[in-house]
Design a protein around this motif. Sequence first.
Motif, PDB file in Angstrom:
ATOM      1  N   HIS A 144       0.761  -1.291  -0.026  1.00  0.00           N
ATOM      2  CA  HIS A 144      -0.237   0.051  -0.054  1.00  0.00           C
ATOM      3  C   HIS A 144       0.814   1.246  -0.084  1.00  0.00           C
ATOM      4  O   HIS A 144       2.121   1.234   0.553  1.00  0.00           O
ATOM      5  N   THR A 145       0.387   2.372  -0.629  1.00  0.00           N
ATOM      6  CA  THR A 145       1.037   3.591  -0.387  1.00  0.00           C
ATOM      7  C   THR A 145       0.262   4.875  -0.216  1.00  0.00           C
ATOM      8  O   THR A 145      -0.994   4.815  -0.357  1.00  0.00           O
ATOM      9  N   CYS A 146       0.909   5.789   0.380  1.00  0.00           N
ATOM     10  CA  CYS A 146       0.113   6.960   0.863  1.00  0.00           C
ATOM     11  C   CYS A 146       1.142   8.054   0.366  1.00  0.00           C
ATOM     12  O   CYS A 146       2.169   7.971   0.557  1.00  0.00           O
ATOM     13  N   ASP A 147       0.520   9.380  -0.020  1.00  0.00           N
ATOM     14  CA  ASP A 147       1.457  10.234  -0.450  1.00  0.00           C
ATOM     15  C   ASP A 147       0.891  11.755  -0.331  1.00  0.00           C
ATOM     16  O   ASP A 147      -0.259  12.025   0.149  1.00  0.00           O
ATOM     17  N   LEU A 148       1.827  12.623  -0.819  1.00  0.00           N
ATOM     18  CA  LEU A 148       1.171  14.336  -0.586  1.00  0.00           C
ATOM     19  C   LEU A 148       1.081  14.886  -1.969  1.00  0.00           C
ATOM     20  O   LEU A 148       1.098  16.274  -2.045  1.00  0.00           O
ATOM     21  N   THR A 149       0.775  14.089  -2.895  1.00  0.00           N
ATOM     22  CA  THR A 149       0.584  14.543  -4.326  1.00  0.00           C
ATOM     23  C   THR A 149      -0.638  15.767  -3.985  1.00  0.00           C
ATOM     24  O   THR A 149      -1.519  15.555  -3.481  1.00  0.00           O
ATOM     25  N   GLY A 150      -0.556  16.807  -4.983  1.00  0.00           N
ATOM     26  CA  GLY A 150      -1.691  17.557  -5.278  1.00  0.00           C
ATOM     27  C   GLY A 150      -1.796  17.737  -6.685  1.00  0.00           C
ATOM     28  O   GLY A 150      -2.358  18.845  -7.156  1.00  0.00           O
TER      29      GLY A 150
ATOM     30  N   ALA B  15      -4.560  -2.624  -9.134  1.00  0.00           N
ATOM     31  CA  ALA B  15      -4.352  -2.530  -7.778  1.00  0.00           C
ATOM     32  C   ALA B  15      -5.733  -3.170  -6.876  1.00  0.00           C
ATOM     33  O   ALA B  15      -5.437  -3.623  -6.065  1.00  0.00           O
ATOM     34  N   GLU B  16      -6.603  -2.925  -7.677  1.00  0.00           N
ATOM     35  CA  GLU B  16      -8.103  -3.323  -6.893  1.00  0.00           C
ATOM     36  C   GLU B  16      -8.042  -4.852  -7.053  1.00  0.00           C
ATOM     37  O   GLU B  16      -8.292  -5.577  -6.080  1.00  0.00           O
ATOM     38  N   ALA B  17      -7.499  -5.538  -8.102  1.00  0.00           N
ATOM     39  CA  ALA B  17      -7.605  -6.891  -8.400  1.00  0.00           C
ATOM     40  C   ALA B  17      -6.654  -7.458  -7.406  1.00  0.00           C
ATOM     41  O   ALA B  17      -6.885  -8.442  -6.773  1.00  0.00           O
ATOM     42  N   ARG B  18      -5.638  -6.637  -7.135  1.00  0.00           N
ATOM     43  CA  ARG B  18      -4.577  -7.207  -5.952  1.00  0.00           C
ATOM     44  C   ARG B  18      -4.537  -7.071  -4.667  1.00  0.00           C
ATOM     45  O   ARG B  18      -3.997  -7.245  -3.957  1.00  0.00           O
TER      46      ARG B  18
ATOM     47  N   VAL C   8      -4.608  -3.985  -3.280  1.00  0.00           N
ATOM     48  CA  VAL C   8      -3.667  -2.854  -2.994  1.00  0.00           C
ATOM     49  C   VAL C   8      -4.126  -1.798  -3.025  1.00  0.00           C
ATOM     50  O   VAL C   8      -4.954  -1.222  -3.832  1.00  0.00           O
ATOM     51  N   ARG C   9      -3.937  -0.779  -1.897  1.00  0.00           N
ATOM     52  CA  ARG C   9      -4.515   0.593  -1.536  1.00  0.00           C
ATOM     53  C   ARG C   9      -3.523   1.632  -1.910  1.00  0.00           C
ATOM     54  O   ARG C   9      -2.406   1.753  -1.303  1.00  0.00           O
ATOM     55  N   ILE C  10      -3.715   2.473  -3.127  1.00  0.00           N
ATOM     56  CA  ILE C  10      -2.816   3.480  -3.381  1.00  0.00           C
ATOM     57  C   ILE C  10      -3.755   4.609  -3.305  1.00  0.00           C
ATOM     58  O   ILE C  10      -4.665   4.992  -3.723  1.00  0.00           O
ATOM     59  N   VAL C  11      -3.068   5.452  -2.371  1.00  0.00           N
ATOM     60  CA  VAL C  11      -3.921   6.617  -1.744  1.00  0.00           C
ATOM     61  C   VAL C  11      -3.090   7.936  -1.811  1.00  0.00           C
ATOM     62  O   VAL C  11      -2.229   8.080  -0.975  1.00  0.00           O
ATOM     63  N   HIS C  12      -3.415   8.820  -2.837  1.00  0.00           N
ATOM     64  CA  HIS C  12      -2.998  10.023  -3.087  1.00  0.00           C
ATOM     65  C   HIS C  12      -3.621  11.099  -2.077  1.00  0.00           C
ATOM     66  O   HIS C  12      -4.597  10.684  -1.768  1.00  0.00           O
ATOM     67  N   CYS C  13      -2.762  12.135  -2.045  1.00  0.00           N
ATOM     68  CA  CYS C  13      -3.666  13.474  -1.672  1.00  0.00           C
ATOM     69  C   CYS C  13      -3.742  13.301   0.007  1.00  0.00           C
ATOM     70  O   CYS C  13      -4.914  13.523   0.366  1.00  0.00           O
ATOM     71  N   CYS C  14      -2.682  12.853   0.743  1.00  0.00           N
ATOM     72  CA  CYS C  14      -3.044  12.418   2.076  1.00  0.00           C
ATOM     73  C   CYS C  14      -2.571  13.558   3.119  1.00  0.00           C
ATOM     74  O   CYS C  14      -2.055  13.434   4.255  1.00  0.00           O
ATOM     75  N   GLY C  15      -2.151  15.017   2.250  1.00  0.00           N
ATOM     76  CA  GLY C  15      -1.914  15.873   3.086  1.00  0.00           C
ATOM     77  C   GLY C  15      -2.897  16.968   3.255  1.00  0.00           C
ATOM     78  O   GLY C  15      -4.050  16.739   3.368  1.00  0.00           O
ATOM     79  N   PHE C  16      -2.668  18.321   3.481  1.00  0.00           N
ATOM     80  CA  PHE C  16      -3.405  19.196   3.564  1.00  0.00           C
ATOM     81  C   PHE C  16      -4.485  19.084   2.335  1.00  0.00           C
ATOM     82  O   PHE C  16      -5.580  19.656   2.415  1.00  0.00           O
ATOM     83  N   ASP C  17      -3.805  19.007   1.094  1.00  0.00           N
ATOM     84  CA  ASP C  17      -4.635  18.735   0.142  1.00  0.00           C
ATOM     85  C   ASP C  17      -4.833  16.911  -0.058  1.00  0.00           C
ATOM     86  O   ASP C  17      -3.484  16.572  -0.421  1.00  0.00           O
TER      87      ASP C  17
ATOM     88  N   GLU D 267     -13.240  -2.843   2.934  1.00  0.00           N
ATOM     89  CA  GLU D 267     -12.894  -3.916   1.857  1.00  0.00           C
ATOM     90  C   GLU D 267     -12.858  -3.012   0.503  1.00  0.00           C
ATOM     91  O   GLU D 267     -13.684  -3.195  -0.273  1.00  0.00           O
ATOM     92  N   ARG D 268     -11.817  -2.306   0.266  1.00  0.00           N
ATOM     93  CA  ARG D 268     -11.809  -1.668  -1.074  1.00  0.00           C
ATOM     94  C   ARG D 268     -10.286  -1.516  -1.567  1.00  0.00           C
ATOM     95  O   ARG D 268      -9.580  -1.072  -0.426  1.00  0.00           O
ATOM     96  N   ALA D 269     -10.010  -1.625  -2.612  1.00  0.00           N
ATOM     97  CA  ALA D 269      -8.651  -1.408  -3.297  1.00  0.00           C
ATOM     98  C   ALA D 269      -8.779  -0.404  -4.507  1.00  0.00           C
ATOM     99  O   ALA D 269      -9.766  -0.694  -5.075  1.00  0.00           O
ATOM    100  N   GLY D 270      -7.660  -0.268  -4.969  1.00  0.00           N
ATOM    101  CA  GLY D 270      -7.299   0.399  -6.143  1.00  0.00           C
ATOM    102  C   GLY D 270      -6.690   1.863  -5.739  1.00  0.00           C
ATOM    103  O   GLY D 270      -5.792   1.854  -4.911  1.00  0.00           O
ATOM    104  N   VAL D 271      -6.738   2.636  -6.831  1.00  0.00           N
ATOM    105  CA  VAL D 271      -6.341   3.999  -6.625  1.00  0.00           C
ATOM    106  C   VAL D 271      -7.307   4.680  -5.852  1.00  0.00           C
ATOM    107  O   VAL D 271      -8.454   5.101  -6.659  1.00  0.00           O
ATOM    108  N   LEU D 272      -7.450   5.104  -4.586  1.00  0.00           N
ATOM    109  CA  LEU D 272      -8.196   5.364  -3.905  1.00  0.00           C
ATOM    110  C   LEU D 272      -8.056   6.818  -3.439  1.00  0.00           C
ATOM    111  O   LEU D 272      -7.106   7.608  -3.522  1.00  0.00           O
ATOM    112  N   THR D 273      -8.997   7.407  -2.551  1.00  0.00           N
ATOM    113  CA  THR D 273      -9.081   8.697  -2.010  1.00  0.00           C
ATOM    114  C   THR D 273      -8.762   8.431  -0.513  1.00  0.00           C
ATOM    115  O   THR D 273      -9.112   7.337   0.055  1.00  0.00           O
TER     116      THR D 273
END
Length: 413
Positions: free
Chosen positions: A109-115, A131-134, A136-145, A378-384
């Motif tokens: 899984h990943t989290c980042d600070l992209t805006g 990512a959804e099939a595997r 994996v949770r790819i979570v962008h935008c985990c900062g103030f944005d 129970e959710r995976a993919g490129v998420l929020t």
Amino acid sequence: MPERLYDVVIFGATGFAGRLVARYLAHRRPRPGVRWAIAGRDPKKLRELARELARELEEPEPPILVADSHDPVSLEAMAAQTTVICTTVGPYAHHGAPLVAAAVAQGTHTCDLTGEPQFVRRMIDAHHAEAEARGVRIVHCCGFDSVPSDLGVWVLQQAARERLGAPCLRIEMVVEAIRGGFSGGTLTSLGNVLTEAKDPQTRRILGDPYALAPGAPRGPDRGLQVGVRYSEAAGAWTAPFMMAGINERVVRRSHALLGLPWGEGFSYHESMRAGPGLRGRIRAGTLAVGLGLISVAMGTPPVRRVLQATVLPAQGQGPSEASIEAGFFKIHLYGWLEPGSGERIEVVVRGRRDPGYGATACMLAESALCLATDPLPERAGVLTPATAMGGALVARLDATDVQFEVLDAPTQG
Ligand SMILES: NC(=O)c1ccc[n+]([C@@H]2O[C@H](COP(=O)([O-])OP(=O)(O)OC[C@H]3O[C@@H](n4cnc5c(N)ncnc54)[C@H](OP(=O)(O)O)[C@@H]3O)[C@@H](O)[C@H]2O)c1
């Protein structure tokens, strides 16, 4: 997922934001329990940081991993050792894609600070399905944005269901008060978005309010606020809010990923409060013009380089410790069951310390801990943030530096 050596690896730990996240995790992670490491491209800088953290905490030095954002082998080796990678290596449009590919391949899984909306859209197109099939949770935008906006809407909609019996069809977010600065890395990322906007395909993404919800039915929103606008809800004139371009789209992606539970007519808008009366209107106009001028300057690479070499922070630099401590933010979300209806719900989100650095370090580090250790939907993919972590992240933030409050007696209007 098979047992990994680490729960969380902070990639980019030697950068301005990365050091704040590393320091947050070093001091505030639960002990014993969370196994963590710092990572980056420069072993010498990493060793210095590890020594600094060990001295501060009177603990053994955290382990070090060396990886380069353009070397897929090193990224896969890093990804294979950890449950979560928390990355502050930006601009993400330059550095982020190989890491996401490595993480999906390794089930990390990943989290980042992209805006950067164009980067998020590329990751959705390239990796969401796999990512959804595997799982994996790819979570962008985990900062103030975009955590305050995305989770603020999530909290508001839960409250609307409980108190009014249905979700709100229209939500407006107004930044009431904010004090914070910029790092060189943020300015470079912002400038890169504006420079990339010269490419027609990227311009299309940046001009599309539903760019991060491809394939989902489009709602009524038409685009970003560009000039001044009077907000009846806030009782004040408003100016465009700098982060609306990413935040609004993240909220719409959350809605799409959840299956449009707030209705196909759901509408979301962000702005910044300037004040009431003529003074407020003039201030809103000044803010709008200022934002336009900043965008032009930062989108012109030679101008940006001169500014960063003289008055603005260069990469690796950012606000002082004292100004980070003095920073704060307060945003207000107003929700209506129907546009124009009197019944409404209000949520206030407050953050301690500079929103982009102090509060962001907390939001990103808590996101990483949440992904590594909490029971999640129970959710995976490129998420929020809201769709990946929802209430689990709200609970973590409420106990730390960012609080969500549903007002008991919302004003009518
Ligand atoms: N969403 C938000 O609220 C928010 C808030 C703050 C920052 N940000 C974003 O976070 C990002 C970082 O900002 P910052 O101010 O921390 O920038 P920074 O100080 O320039 O840090 C960038 C980091 O990336 C590393 N790096 C550069 N090239 C690399 C490569 N090829 N391989 C591996 N690592 C590499 C740098 O390593 P070295 O240390 O070795 O140079 C450094 O650790 C930016 O994109 C910014 O926009 C977002």
